[in-house]
Design a protein around this motif. Sequence first.
Motif, PDB file in Angstrom:
ATOM      1  N   ILE A  87       0.852  -1.189   0.000  1.00  0.00           N
ATOM      2  CA  ILE A  87       0.000   0.000   0.000  1.00  0.00           C
ATOM      3  C   ILE A  87       0.891   1.244   0.000  1.00  0.00           C
ATOM      4  CG2 ILE A  87      -1.770   1.259   1.262  1.00  0.00           C
ATOM      5  CD1 ILE A  87      -2.708  -1.400   2.404  1.00  0.00           C
ATOM      6  N   VAL A  88       0.722   2.069  -1.030  1.00  0.00           N
ATOM      7  CA  VAL A  88       1.514   3.292  -1.153  1.00  0.00           C
ATOM      8  C   VAL A  88       0.727   4.434  -0.515  1.00  0.00           C
ATOM      9  CG1 VAL A  88       2.628   4.882  -2.754  1.00  0.00           C
ATOM     10  CG2 VAL A  88       2.535   2.436  -3.282  1.00  0.00           C
ATOM     11  N   PRO A  89       1.311   5.156   0.422  1.00  0.00           N
ATOM     12  CA  PRO A  89       0.583   6.273   1.029  1.00  0.00           C
ATOM     13  C   PRO A  89       0.311   7.358   0.000  1.00  0.00           C
ATOM     14  CG  PRO A  89       2.893   6.292   1.701  1.00  0.00           C
ATOM     15  CD  PRO A  89       2.669   4.999   0.975  1.00  0.00           C
ATOM     16  N   PRO A  90      -0.794   8.062   0.122  1.00  0.00           N
ATOM     17  CA  PRO A  90      -1.110   9.107  -0.864  1.00  0.00           C
ATOM     18  C   PRO A  90      -0.112  10.252  -0.791  1.00  0.00           C
ATOM     19  CG  PRO A  90      -2.623   9.205   1.001  1.00  0.00           C
ATOM     20  CD  PRO A  90      -1.823   7.959   1.175  1.00  0.00           C
ATOM     21  N   PRO A  91       0.248  10.830  -1.935  1.00  0.00           N
ATOM     22  CA  PRO A  91       1.152  11.988  -1.918  1.00  0.00           C
ATOM     23  C   PRO A  91       0.453  13.197  -1.310  1.00  0.00           C
ATOM     24  CG  PRO A  91       0.320  11.593  -4.131  1.00  0.00           C
ATOM     25  CD  PRO A  91      -0.150  10.440  -3.305  1.00  0.00           C
ATOM     26  N   ARG A 146      -5.381  20.729  -3.551  1.00  0.00           N
ATOM     27  CA  ARG A 146      -4.759  20.071  -2.395  1.00  0.00           C
ATOM     28  C   ARG A 146      -4.972  18.564  -2.501  1.00  0.00           C
ATOM     29  NH1 ARG A 146      -3.627  24.220   1.072  1.00  0.00           N
ATOM     30  NH2 ARG A 146      -4.911  26.103   0.872  1.00  0.00           N
ATOM     31  N   TRP A 147      -3.928  17.854  -2.167  1.00  0.00           N
ATOM     32  CA  TRP A 147      -4.002  16.390  -2.204  1.00  0.00           C
ATOM     33  C   TRP A 147      -3.362  15.824  -0.953  1.00  0.00           C
ATOM     34  CZ3 TRP A 147      -6.710  13.920  -5.892  1.00  0.00           C
ATOM     35  CH2 TRP A 147      -6.647  12.525  -5.910  1.00  0.00           C
ATOM     36  N   PRO A 148      -3.998  14.829  -0.330  1.00  0.00           N
ATOM     37  CA  PRO A 148      -5.193  14.092  -0.757  1.00  0.00           C
ATOM     38  C   PRO A 148      -6.473  14.890  -0.554  1.00  0.00           C
ATOM     39  CG  PRO A 148      -4.415  13.260   1.353  1.00  0.00           C
ATOM     40  CD  PRO A 148      -3.392  14.246   0.888  1.00  0.00           C
ATOM     41  N   LEU A 149      -7.490  14.516  -1.333  1.00  0.00           N
ATOM     42  CA  LEU A 149      -8.755  15.232  -1.255  1.00  0.00           C
ATOM     43  C   LEU A 149      -9.480  14.937   0.049  1.00  0.00           C
ATOM     44  CD1 LEU A 149     -10.095  14.732  -4.898  1.00  0.00           C
ATOM     45  CD2 LEU A 149      -9.052  16.783  -3.926  1.00  0.00           C
ATOM     46  N   LEU A 150      -9.449  13.678   0.474  1.00  0.00           N
ATOM     47  CA  LEU A 150     -10.163  13.253   1.671  1.00  0.00           C
ATOM     48  C   LEU A 150      -9.167  12.718   2.688  1.00  0.00           C
ATOM     49  CD1 LEU A 150     -13.123  11.336  -0.025  1.00  0.00           C
ATOM     50  CD2 LEU A 150     -13.099  13.710   0.756  1.00  0.00           C
ATOM     51  N   VAL A 151      -9.414  13.060   3.942  1.00  0.00           N
ATOM     52  CA  VAL A 151      -8.559  12.536   5.008  1.00  0.00           C
ATOM     53  C   VAL A 151      -8.865  11.071   5.253  1.00  0.00           C
ATOM     54  CG1 VAL A 151      -7.892  12.803   7.428  1.00  0.00           C
ATOM     55  CG2 VAL A 151      -8.422  14.823   6.042  1.00  0.00           C
ATOM     56  N   GLN A 157      -6.442   7.303  -3.584  1.00  0.00           N
ATOM     57  CA  GLN A 157      -5.781   8.604  -3.566  1.00  0.00           C
ATOM     58  C   GLN A 157      -4.274   8.448  -3.760  1.00  0.00           C
ATOM     59  OE1 GLN A 157      -7.899  11.702  -0.953  1.00  0.00           O
ATOM     60  NE2 GLN A 157      -7.924   9.902   0.347  1.00  0.00           N
ATOM     61  N   GLY A 158      -3.896   7.420  -4.516  1.00  0.00           N
ATOM     62  CA  GLY A 158      -2.491   7.174  -4.779  1.00  0.00           C
ATOM     63  C   GLY A 158      -1.927   8.113  -5.829  1.00  0.00           C
ATOM     64  N   PRO A 159      -0.682   7.889  -6.246  1.00  0.00           N
ATOM     65  CA  PRO A 159      -0.043   8.780  -7.224  1.00  0.00           C
ATOM     66  C   PRO A 159      -0.774   8.834  -8.562  1.00  0.00           C
ATOM     67  CG  PRO A 159       1.589   7.426  -6.100  1.00  0.00           C
ATOM     68  CD  PRO A 159       0.259   6.894  -5.706  1.00  0.00           C
TER      69      PRO A 159
END
Length: 248
Positions: A87-91, A146-151, A157-159
Amino acid sequence: MQVVNWLPRTELPFAAPSRPELLEIPEPVVVAPVVPAVVAETPVAPVAKPVERVKIEVPRPSLASTRTGAKPVEEAEEAPVVVKAPIVPPPRFALQLLRAGRCLLLVELPTGEPFQTRDPAYLLLKDMLRAAGLPDSPQIVGEPVRWPLLVRGTMDQGPEAARDFVQGFLSVRMEETPCACLWLIGLPAVRFAGEADAEAFNRELQIEGLGPAWAVPGLELLMEEPQRKADVWQAMRRLMARWKESNE
């Protein structure tokens, strides 16, 4: 020391006559040792165990084998192991779209907040626009991206999702008002709008659906490493003809 016998040196009157046998020392009595009699043990004969008969099991035919046309049971194949992708954390980034003349500028916000007139990064941007022959008071186009859109949430919400969102946002804005050249200032703008990395700084990019773009180092990076400004100026001189012809 004890006195065994007492003999007077002179004869005592009225004494009994002496007996010489009393002066003899008796020989010690030797007692013969008693030897215990050895009792012979009678050997005990081992008890013979009865011989067990070996049982021979005769295999009985099963019902499945007696049926006609029975097929052998096939071994179940091992299921392939599914390797889950990490799982890649969102930028995380914040971008602001500006317009100066016939150029659009997608600028990384160093602090994540909109520019203020006294911000050093904004003052540097104004200097770059003046050097490029463009108006030094750019217009803000829309809200910051702004990214990510949702907390929280299950939305991707990946790259790749961030790239699609940024390019879609720019495509809509450029359809409303075309531009001669798109400035991508900062690594997030270059990565998610131009699909490039830091090696593309100071180069011209051709983005499908968006047209020509110019990759520029971030304003914060230019302030921390002023020697990069010379490369930016040389690249600007090569591309300046694009927006100057449009302005004329």
